[in-house]
Design a protein around this motif. Structure first.
Motif, PDB file in Angstrom:
ATOM      1  N   ARG A 509      42.546  37.866  37.383  1.00  0.00           N
ATOM      2  CA  ARG A 509      44.386  39.050  37.496  1.00  0.00           C
ATOM      3  C   ARG A 509      45.225  37.759  36.591  1.00  0.00           C
ATOM      4  O   ARG A 509      45.094  36.265  36.468  1.00  0.00           O
ATOM      5  CB  ARG A 509      44.043  38.189  39.302  1.00  0.00           C
ATOM      6  N   GLY A 510      46.280  38.115  36.592  1.00  0.00           N
ATOM      7  CA  GLY A 510      47.019  38.027  35.939  1.00  0.00           C
ATOM      8  C   GLY A 510      48.748  38.143  35.231  1.00  0.00           C
ATOM      9  O   GLY A 510      47.643  39.987  35.268  1.00  0.00           O
ATOM     10  N   ALA A 511      49.695  38.162  35.199  1.00  0.00           N
ATOM     11  CA  ALA A 511      50.955  38.529  34.628  1.00  0.00           C
ATOM     12  C   ALA A 511      50.893  38.064  32.662  1.00  0.00           C
ATOM     13  O   ALA A 511      51.585  37.943  32.596  1.00  0.00           O
ATOM     14  CB  ALA A 511      51.425  38.779  35.306  1.00  0.00           C
ATOM     15  N   PRO A 512      50.096  38.655  31.953  1.00  0.00           N
ATOM     16  CA  PRO A 512      50.633  38.931  29.959  1.00  0.00           C
ATOM     17  C   PRO A 512      51.565  39.372  29.490  1.00  0.00           C
ATOM     18  O   PRO A 512      52.252  40.109  29.318  1.00  0.00           O
ATOM     19  CB  PRO A 512      49.018  39.233  29.647  1.00  0.00           C
ATOM     20  N   PRO A 513      51.879  37.483  28.897  1.00  0.00           N
ATOM     21  CA  PRO A 513      53.360  38.173  28.012  1.00  0.00           C
ATOM     22  C   PRO A 513      53.250  39.012  26.667  1.00  0.00           C
ATOM     23  O   PRO A 513      54.334  39.277  26.512  1.00  0.00           O
ATOM     24  CB  PRO A 513      53.975  37.389  28.169  1.00  0.00           C
ATOM     25  N   ALA A 514      51.943  38.414  26.557  1.00  0.00           N
ATOM     26  CA  ALA A 514      51.831  39.482  24.928  1.00  0.00           C
ATOM     27  C   ALA A 514      50.864  39.917  24.704  1.00  0.00           C
ATOM     28  O   ALA A 514      49.704  39.185  25.884  1.00  0.00           O
ATOM     29  CB  ALA A 514      52.247  38.758  24.325  1.00  0.00           C
ATOM     30  N   ASP A 515      50.194  40.484  23.848  1.00  0.00           N
ATOM     31  CA  ASP A 515      49.028  40.365  23.390  1.00  0.00           C
ATOM     32  C   ASP A 515      47.499  39.530  23.456  1.00  0.00           C
ATOM     33  O   ASP A 515      47.948  38.494  22.655  1.00  0.00           O
ATOM     34  CB  ASP A 515      48.777  41.808  21.803  1.00  0.00           C
ATOM     35  N   PHE A 516      46.836  39.766  23.719  1.00  0.00           N
ATOM     36  CA  PHE A 516      45.191  38.262  23.699  1.00  0.00           C
ATOM     37  C   PHE A 516      44.500  39.244  23.593  1.00  0.00           C
ATOM     38  O   PHE A 516      44.049  40.650  23.408  1.00  0.00           O
ATOM     39  CB  PHE A 516      45.763  37.988  25.166  1.00  0.00           C
ATOM     40  N   GLU A 517      43.193  38.393  23.147  1.00  0.00           N
ATOM     41  CA  GLU A 517      41.682  38.614  23.007  1.00  0.00           C
ATOM     42  C   GLU A 517      41.402  37.612  24.224  1.00  0.00           C
ATOM     43  O   GLU A 517      41.032  36.522  24.013  1.00  0.00           O
ATOM     44  CB  GLU A 517      41.610  38.536  21.548  1.00  0.00           C
ATOM     45  N   ILE A 518      39.920  38.045  24.391  1.00  0.00           N
ATOM     46  CA  ILE A 518      38.984  37.390  25.203  1.00  0.00           C
ATOM     47  C   ILE A 518      37.133  37.482  24.386  1.00  0.00           C
ATOM     48  O   ILE A 518      37.200  38.190  23.871  1.00  0.00           O
ATOM     49  CB  ILE A 518      38.693  37.980  26.690  1.00  0.00           C
ATOM     50  N   LEU A 519      37.362  36.106  23.956  1.00  0.00           N
ATOM     51  CA  LEU A 519      35.950  35.977  22.748  1.00  0.00           C
ATOM     52  C   LEU A 519      34.704  35.520  23.729  1.00  0.00           C
ATOM     53  O   LEU A 519      35.105  34.513  24.873  1.00  0.00           O
ATOM     54  CB  LEU A 519      36.368  35.013  21.935  1.00  0.00           C
ATOM     55  N   LEU A 520      33.532  36.695  23.719  1.00  0.00           N
ATOM     56  CA  LEU A 520      31.790  35.760  23.714  1.00  0.00           C
ATOM     57  C   LEU A 520      31.513  35.506  22.896  1.00  0.00           C
ATOM     58  O   LEU A 520      31.796  35.914  21.840  1.00  0.00           O
ATOM     59  CB  LEU A 520      31.920  37.312  24.575  1.00  0.00           C
ATOM     60  N   SER A 521      30.898  33.816  23.578  1.00  0.00           N
ATOM     61  CA  SER A 521      30.311  33.493  22.379  1.00  0.00           C
ATOM     62  C   SER A 521      29.050  33.156  22.725  1.00  0.00           C
ATOM     63  O   SER A 521      28.495  32.372  24.061  1.00  0.00           O
ATOM     64  CB  SER A 521      31.177  32.007  21.738  1.00  0.00           C
ATOM     65  N   ALA A 522      27.988  32.960  22.313  1.00  0.00           N
ATOM     66  CA  ALA A 522      26.405  32.890  23.071  1.00  0.00           C
ATOM     67  C   ALA A 522      25.479  32.281  21.866  1.00  0.00           C
ATOM     68  O   ALA A 522      25.717  32.773  20.340  1.00  0.00           O
ATOM     69  CB  ALA A 522      25.695  34.840  22.573  1.00  0.00           C
ATOM     70  N   THR A 523      24.876  31.534  22.426  1.00  0.00           N
ATOM     71  CA  THR A 523      23.771  30.845  21.074  1.00  0.00           C
ATOM     72  C   THR A 523      22.674  30.716  21.296  1.00  0.00           C
ATOM     73  O   THR A 523      21.940  30.951  22.500  1.00  0.00           O
ATOM     74  CB  THR A 523      24.744  29.016  21.409  1.00  0.00           C
ATOM     75  N   ASP A 524      22.083  31.281  20.459  1.00  0.00           N
ATOM     76  CA  ASP A 524      20.718  30.987  21.051  1.00  0.00           C
ATOM     77  C   ASP A 524      19.753  30.030  20.928  1.00  0.00           C
ATOM     78  O   ASP A 524      20.727  28.747  20.140  1.00  0.00           O
ATOM     79  CB  ASP A 524      20.063  31.835  19.061  1.00  0.00           C
ATOM     80  N   GLU A 525      18.641  29.368  20.624  1.00  0.00           N
ATOM     81  CA  GLU A 525      17.957  28.325  20.891  1.00  0.00           C
ATOM     82  C   GLU A 525      17.997  27.748  19.404  1.00  0.00           C
ATOM     83  O   GLU A 525      17.482  26.472  19.662  1.00  0.00           O
ATOM     84  CB  GLU A 525      16.429  28.952  21.165  1.00  0.00           C
ATOM     85  N   ILE A 526      18.892  28.042  18.453  1.00  0.00           N
ATOM     86  CA  ILE A 526      18.346  26.970  17.186  1.00  0.00           C
ATOM     87  C   ILE A 526      19.951  26.441  16.865  1.00  0.00           C
ATOM     88  O   ILE A 526      20.225  25.855  16.453  1.00  0.00           O
ATOM     89  CB  ILE A 526      17.877  27.683  16.178  1.00  0.00           C
ATOM     90  N   GLY A 527      20.791  27.171  17.712  1.00  0.00           N
ATOM     91  CA  GLY A 527      22.093  27.178  17.513  1.00  0.00           C
ATOM     92  C   GLY A 527      23.157  28.031  16.772  1.00  0.00           C
ATOM     93  O   GLY A 527      24.572  28.122  16.930  1.00  0.00           O
ATOM     94  N   ASN A 528      22.415  29.234  16.467  1.00  0.00           N
ATOM     95  CA  ASN A 528      23.619  29.953  15.436  1.00  0.00           C
ATOM     96  C   ASN A 528      24.143  30.762  17.009  1.00  0.00           C
ATOM     97  O   ASN A 528      23.818  31.389  18.067  1.00  0.00           O
ATOM     98  CB  ASN A 528      22.397  30.645  15.455  1.00  0.00           C
ATOM     99  N   ILE A 529      25.190  31.560  16.216  1.00  0.00           N
ATOM    100  CA  ILE A 529      26.561  31.383  17.557  1.00  0.00           C
ATOM    101  C   ILE A 529      26.477  33.230  16.888  1.00  0.00           C
ATOM    102  O   ILE A 529      26.872  33.347  16.036  1.00  0.00           O
ATOM    103  CB  ILE A 529      27.622  30.165  17.664  1.00  0.00           C
ATOM    104  N   THR A 530      26.351  34.340  17.764  1.00  0.00           N
ATOM    105  CA  THR A 530      26.915  34.973  17.811  1.00  0.00           C
ATOM    106  C   THR A 530      27.661  35.307  18.308  1.00  0.00           C
ATOM    107  O   THR A 530      28.165  35.116  19.466  1.00  0.00           O
ATOM    108  CB  THR A 530      26.313  36.364  18.082  1.00  0.00           C
TER     109      THR A 530
END
Length: 657
Positions: A509-530
């Motif tokens: 919940r919030g009142a955004p002042p400008a465009d923004f993005e939400i980033l999902l970072s998923a890490t596998d068992e050997i450290g690769n990030i998607t």
């Protein structure tokens, strides 16, 4: 434009939106061009249309998958239907309430139910669904309307009883209600699937108490009828039957109604004789029964391997639904001559032949001179190539963890392994064979599960600038050992739920002042990030004047006028005052001023969600010029004049809440 009504939207999480309806036609859907935009997956781009003509309002359902329900009944597409003064409209989990135009500033309420309303109470309540049916594992929303008819603010408590504890949410609720205001609550009824509770009616008792006057109490009563559900489980012992052997069929009624079943054994190729001790059974709710059976093959093979011949046992319900539950099974049939004996004879002949050949022809020993693997660590599903060179080999065998997976000719020099069936460390062995001699080389391969983001989305793609609202984010990830979601600045977490690192939901919940993005970072068992991002666009909140509106330097008509907002020309909204009855707006020319909220039509938000303007100048005060001292001149003394003190147009500072 003429105001013909209001449409209130109730979301499953308790949020509420109110939209004033003006003009001759209103469209509702997910498309940006709709008059009222709904951000829900069950809503079509153009879901339904409201038309107002000569004091009557009609609804027309457009083509949609979820459908449009009016007062609990689905409305046929493209066939206009008239609406009552207060009508409930449902789309999937959303509930919309149409109120015909009223001059009352409060929320107009549906007519009270026929249950008694005490004359001395200072509040009223009504229960829309007095008698409804709900089926196990499904859910039902029961709306409750409460109106504070007194001239003072009050706090109310609502308690629900009569149903099993795990059926209804919430069980108890306490909330404030201003004077002469109304509100609507929803109770979610969701019974579980239990075979020990048969279909029957249950009382829904709702007790409403005004806490500052405890003697003022109102009780509403409804009836919740529990519907029936079916469920049947079949099991066979043994799972694989012996030829000319007996078996037992076990049946379990997992529903809450009796089951009358017809039993049948099906052998499509007619290779078996199948018999059941019973061909019809009756199971009470939660009941079990055992049925004996026998099976034998009609013809046994002469020689070969033991075969498993399939058959199916079908249980069919003897009721109007006539649903069937199949149970696949098989019977093990041995040949007349054991394949072991046949294999032994073949082996003796082969061994004798090899012995003679080895005596006559002495073959050189096979040697693997080199072997390599394209990768030692690889994501599951990515192919890996094994390459080699060898001498004197007549054929090659590839094994994975001592299990043969391929046989290759003497001229082969590489093999591509499909890794989709493996998800751990494996050993790949190359066996070079020449006569009765072999050479073996192996390599280790580490296979890991790659991370995959199958779903990551938000319930809306845009928000209003500096307008407080909620944003729900859902995700589904496979193969992740850790997840990280960046939350935008200025947002608070309302709720967060997830199942390990695979499924999750986050409400902000919030009142955004400008465009923004939400980033999902998923890490596998050997450290690769998607990573995957959701971009949220910010739109300026707008309101349209009903008619030409004078704008002032502050939130009061005693401030100096600064400009005029022209009727039906949208203006940008920058905030509101502490009492929420004035709006600070910006014209297309850049001029900023204050206008009374009641003079504007604002779509998609209410003043309470706007940013609060605190830097407001004090009201201007009038000053009086003193009269001059009297002189002998016959000229009369001048009349005192009030000159307003000029005050510059303020440049307010917006304070977000």
């Amino acid at each position: 434009m003429t105001l013909f009504g209001r449409l209130d939207i109730l979301y499953p999480d308790g949020q509420r939106e109110a939209h004033h309806l003006r003009g001759a036609e209103i469209t509702v859907g997910r498309a940006n061009t709709c008059s009222i935009q709904l951000a829900d997956e069950s809503v079509a781009d153009f879901h339904f249309r409201l038309n107002a003509s000569k004091g009557a309002v009609t609804i027309t359902a457009l083509n949609s998958v979820a459908g449009t329900f009016v007062d609990g009944k689905r409305v046929p597409a493209n066939r206009p239907r008239p609406l009552r003064d207060t009508t409930t409209i449902a789309i999937g989990p959303l509930q919309l309430i149409f109120y015909k135009h009223s001059d009352s500033p409060t929320i107009s309420m549906p007519a009270l139910s026929e249950q008694t309303q005490p004359a001395l109470t200072s509040f009223r309540a009504s229960l829309e669904n007095v008698q409804v049916t709900v089926f196990p594992a499904s859910s039902l929303a029961v709306p409750l309307s409460i109106t504070n008819t007194s001239d003072s603010d009050a706090e109310f408590r609502v308690e629900v009883s009569g149903l099993p504890d795990d059926w209804v949410k919430p069980k108890k609720l306490t909330f404030p209600l201003p004077a002469q205001e109304a509100t609507q609550l929803q109770f979610l009824i969701k019974p579980g699937r239990r075979s020990d509770i048969p279909p029957q009616p249950f009382p829904l008792n709702i007790n409403i108490t005004r806490l500052d006057e405890a003697q003022q109490n109102l009780r509403l009563i409804g009836i919740i009828k529990l519907g029936g559900f079916g469920g049947l489980s079949l099991a066979l012992d043994p799972p694989v039957c012996r030829d000319k052997g007996d078996f037992n069929l076990y049946l379990l009624n997992q529903g809450n109604e009796p089951l009358h079943l017809a039993l049948e054994c099906i052998d499509i190729k007619s290779r078996l004789d199948l018999r059941l001790s019973q061909t019809a059974v009756t199971l009470p709710p939660g009941g079990r029964v055992q049925v004996a059976g026998n099976v034998r093959s009609r013809r046994r093979p002469l020689v070969g391997k033991t075969q498993e011949l399939p058959f199916v046992i079908v249980a069919k319900a003897e009721n109007p639904t006539g649903y069937c539950v199949p149970l696949p099974a098989s019977v093990s049939v041995k040949p007349l001559v054991s394949s072991r004996i046949a294999a032994l004879l073949i082996a003796v002949i082969f061994a004798t032949t090899v012995l003679v050949a080895s005596i006559l022809f002495q073959l050189p020993e096979p040697v693997i001179t080199s072997i390599s693997i394209s990768e030692s660590q690889v994501a599951q599903g990515r192919p890996v190539q094994l390459s080699w060179s060898a001498e004197h080999a007549q054929r090659y065998v590839i094994e994975v963890d001592r299990v043969p997976v391929a046989e290759l000719p003497a001229n082969a020099s590489s093999y591509t392994l499909d890794t989709r069936a493996y998800n751990a460390i494996i050993h790949i062995a190359l066996i070079a064979q020449g006569g009765d001699r072999t050479d073996i080389e192996s390599r280790r391969l580490d296979i890991y599960e790659p991370v995959t983001i199958t779903q990551f989305y938000a319930d809306r793609t845009s928000m209003l600038r500096k307008v407080t609202a909620t944003l729900r984010i859902r995700w589904e990830v496979k193969g992740a050992v850790s997840l990280d979601i960046t939350r935008p600045l200025g947002f608070e977490t309302v709720s967060e739920a997830h199942t390990s690192n695979s499924l999750g939901e986050l409400t902000l919940r919030g009142a955004p002042p400008a465009d923004f993005e939400i980033l999902l970072s998923a890490t596998d068992e050997i450290g690769n990030i998607t990573r995957r991002a959701i971009k949220i666009a910010i739109r300026d909140p707008e309101c349209s004047p009903h008619s030409d509106v004078s704008l002032y330097a502050g939130p009061d008509t005693r401030y100096a006028p600064v400009s005029i907002a022209v009727a039906n020309v949208p203006v940008l909204v920058r905030g509101t005052n502490d009492s929420r009855d004035w709006l600070q707006v910006e014209l297309a020319s850049g001029q900023i001023g204050w206008g009374n909220y009641s003079s504007f039509f604002c779509q998609g938000f209410a003043p309470v969600a706007l940013a609060l303007i605190t830097d407001i100048p004090a009201l201007p005060t009038a000053t009086t010029t003193p009269a001059p001292t009297a002189t002998p001149s016959p000229t009369p003394s001048p009349t005192s004049a009030v000159t307003p003190t000029p005050f510059p147009t303020p440049n307010p500072t917006v304070v977000e809440r």
